[in-house]
Design an enzyme around this catalytic site. Structure first.
Site, PDB file in Angstrom:
ATOM      1  CB  CYS A   2      -1.199  -0.130   1.068  1.00 36.58           C
ATOM      2  SG  CYS A   2      -1.675   1.692   1.675  1.00 36.58           S
ATOM      3  CD  GLU A 103      -1.358  -1.740  -5.457  1.00 35.43           C
ATOM      4  OE1 GLU A 103      -0.539  -1.834  -6.257  1.00 35.43           O
ATOM      5  OE2 GLU A 103      -1.049  -1.995  -4.206  1.00 35.43           O
TER       6      GLU A 103
END
Length: 223
Positions: A2, A103
């Site tokens: 992340c 992402e």
């Protein structure tokens, strides 16, 4: 991993979603929070109060604070074993507050990865499982830092990446924020992927690739 996330809701909306905690009265919406920047987190210090921590863990024993650049994420599978994280897992856990994250998806034959914005279907804010620590510099200053725990992806995230951040269920906040030392066996059941059917994702502009870009256009869907 992340590497970027958002927190765009106003303080009153955040207070409604996290009614057991107190938050700063004012803070600016953030559409592209990046490592080394301030993030809003709730540490397990028994105060139930959110504050700003720098993203990128500096363990209290570290000699060089630049280690933070390598510790923005902690793998859930080895969190109880790695020297940088095992102490925090036992003693210093936190909630890191967000309402979405990014992402990047690789496409066959395409050099540039496509960024996706991931959020809850109900658009409500949520909490990543994190660890925190306080580092004291040789000149007497101190800084509080944190890291986001990651795990195997759910069905949605597996189409984008091979990792995802650990998102905690609201019912597990109190357990995670227990101020008492905890054994790995008592917490590892919380290190899991969040249900895919509660999440949604769509492609966004590559403007998000630059950390200096921080505006609402970043979360607008693109074809």
């Amino acid at each position: 991993m992340c590497g970027r996330f958002t927190l765009t809701v106003d303080p009153s909306e955040l207070q409604d979603a996290f009614s057991d905690f107190t938050f700063p009265d004012q803070f600016s919406p953030r559409f592209n929070i990046a490592p080394t920047q301030p993030v809003l987190a709730i540490p397990n210090d028994a105060k139930n109060k959110a504050d700003f921590f720098l993203w990128g863990l500096i363990p209290s024993w570290a000699k060089d604070p630049s280690i933070a650049n390598k510790l923005i994420n902690a793998r859930g599978e080895t969190i109880s074993e790695k020297p940088s994280f095992r102490g925090g897992f036992k003693y210093k856990r936190c909630l890191i507050i967000a309402d979405g994250f990014y992402e990047w998806k690789a496409q066959p034959g395409v050099k540039t990865k496509t960024p996706y914005f991931i959020h809850m279907k109900d658009r409500k804010p949520f909490a990543f499982a994190g660890l925190w620590d306080e580092w004291h510099s040789p000149d007497g200053g101190s800084v509080r830092t944190c890291t986001i725990i990651t795990t195997e992806p759910n069905e949605l995230m597996s189409t984008l990446h091979n990792r995802m951040p650990v998102i905690l269920n609201q019912k597990d906040y109190a357990d995670w924020l227990d101020a008492a030392p905890r054994t790995p066996d008592s917490l590892l059941h919380l290190i899991k992927s969040f249900p895919a059917d509660k999440m949604s994702a769509y492609p966004v502009s590559t403007m998000v690739n630059a950390p200096g870009n921080d505006r609402a256009e970043l979360v607008v869907p693109v074809q």
